[in-house]
Design a protein around this motif. Sequence first.
Motif, PDB file in Angstrom:
ATOM      1  N   GLY A 112       0.811  -1.208   0.000  1.00  0.00           N
ATOM      2  CA  GLY A 112       0.000   0.000   0.000  1.00  0.00           C
ATOM      3  C   GLY A 112       0.845   1.260   0.000  1.00  0.00           C
ATOM      4  N   LEU A 113       1.922   1.260   0.768  1.00  0.00           N
ATOM      5  CA  LEU A 113       2.815   2.427   0.794  1.00  0.00           C
ATOM      6  C   LEU A 113       3.455   2.647  -0.574  1.00  0.00           C
ATOM      7  N   LEU A 114       3.860   1.566  -1.220  1.00  0.00           N
ATOM      8  CA  LEU A 114       4.464   1.680  -2.549  1.00  0.00           C
ATOM      9  C   LEU A 114       3.432   2.165  -3.566  1.00  0.00           C
ATOM     10  N   ARG A 115       2.237   1.639  -3.484  1.00  0.00           N
ATOM     11  CA  ARG A 115       1.180   2.016  -4.420  1.00  0.00           C
ATOM     12  C   ARG A 115       0.782   3.489  -4.263  1.00  0.00           C
ATOM     13  N   ASP A 116       0.775   3.977  -3.026  1.00  0.00           N
ATOM     14  CA  ASP A 116       0.365   5.356  -2.763  1.00  0.00           C
ATOM     15  C   ASP A 116       1.488   6.371  -2.977  1.00  0.00           C
ATOM     16  N   GLY A 117       2.667   5.897  -3.359  1.00  0.00           N
ATOM     17  CA  GLY A 117       3.772   6.810  -3.597  1.00  0.00           C
ATOM     18  C   GLY A 117       4.445   7.302  -2.337  1.00  0.00           C
ATOM     19  N   LEU A 118       4.164   6.666  -1.193  1.00  0.00           N
ATOM     20  CA  LEU A 118       4.777   7.076   0.069  1.00  0.00           C
ATOM     21  C   LEU A 118       6.122   6.393   0.298  1.00  0.00           C
ATOM     22  N   ALA A 119       6.444   5.423  -0.517  1.00  0.00           N
ATOM     23  CA  ALA A 119       7.716   4.718  -0.421  1.00  0.00           C
ATOM     24  C   ALA A 119       8.126   4.252  -1.811  1.00  0.00           C
ATOM     25  N   GLU A 120       9.417   4.001  -1.955  1.00  0.00           N
ATOM     26  CA  GLU A 120       9.970   3.507  -3.221  1.00  0.00           C
ATOM     27  C   GLU A 120      10.815   2.277  -2.940  1.00  0.00           C
ATOM     28  N   LEU A 121      10.803   1.334  -3.878  1.00  0.00           N
ATOM     29  CA  LEU A 121      11.565   0.102  -3.736  1.00  0.00           C
ATOM     30  C   LEU A 121      12.664   0.061  -4.788  1.00  0.00           C
ATOM     31  N   SER A 122      13.886  -0.199  -4.326  1.00  0.00           N
ATOM     32  CA  SER A 122      15.029  -0.337  -5.235  1.00  0.00           C
ATOM     33  C   SER A 122      15.821  -1.567  -4.819  1.00  0.00           C
ATOM     34  N   ASP A 123      16.897  -1.829  -5.544  1.00  0.00           N
ATOM     35  CA  ASP A 123      17.739  -2.971  -5.191  1.00  0.00           C
ATOM     36  C   ASP A 123      18.317  -2.822  -3.791  1.00  0.00           C
TER      37      ASP A 123
END
Length: 314
Positions: free
Chosen positions: A296-307
């Motif tokens: 949910g955080l990733l979908r809402d733009g509140l977090a980003e996922l990287s390597d």
Amino acid sequence: MEPEHKRKLHARINGWFAENARDLPWRDPECSPWGILVSEVMLQQTPVVRVLPVWHEWMERWPEPAALAAEPSGEAVRAWGRLGYPRRALRLHAAAAAITEVHGGKVPDTHAALLTLPGVGDYTAAAVASFAFGRRETVVDTNIRRVHARLITGNALPSQSLTAAEMRLADSLLPDADAEAVAWNASVMELGAMVCTARSPRCEECPVLSNCAWVQAGRPEPHYIPKGQAWHGTDRQVRGAMMAVLRQAEGPVLRELLLTGPVDLGAPAADSSLSPLGALHALSAPQEQLERALAGLLRDGLAELSDAGVRLPA
């Protein structure tokens, strides 16, 4: 309603406000339109006492929209702290960027122009146009709706959601003169927040007690039972705890750390001695709930996922 009756209501409630209004920084005549916009967004579903310290920090760090727009949106989320509903921070950042790029760094001064800003809806546009620019706008929040419901319609509470009838009533009560309309908006809002409260109204302090239809009807019970929002054990609680970890971190946090299952730390999640990561784990949230919260955080733009892991948005 007879014009004379309305004038008496205006005079009594505005007079009460002049003597009893809280000294809030966004009510200072020197407060900028930007400061008022920030306050209106922060105050949505959040008590004044929690907003005050964060508002001061924001205005010291970002006194103008351009200052906020120049920083990554993740910094707005970090500075939002524990106000809740952190997507509001992203919207303020986007609004600051639009104000800087489209409006020359100045907050728009009309309801229509304010509505073009990201995250600004009818209420916020009306409130900023009224309180920042002195325009005659119908401002309707929960406190105002409750005062109108009791004072005019005789109901203990307003409808569960804003209705067209409520808006018509609010329009009909608004004074004709701009300055008086601005004062009326602030006065009724303050009366609802401080006296005509939802659970324990202090009717003996009300300046229009003798005019109140609800009191005259014998203070009937609400026509519905308000539902409180659950917190403990919910996805919102887990998301909030996960956001606390990301706000404190200086860099990306390994995804595996956020998704680690329940850990026995020997202390409750409310223990202030726990680190944010420890507090997250102390919730003992099941694996699927942790994964759902992160998604949910990733979908809402509140977090980003990287390597490297999960971080606040850049």
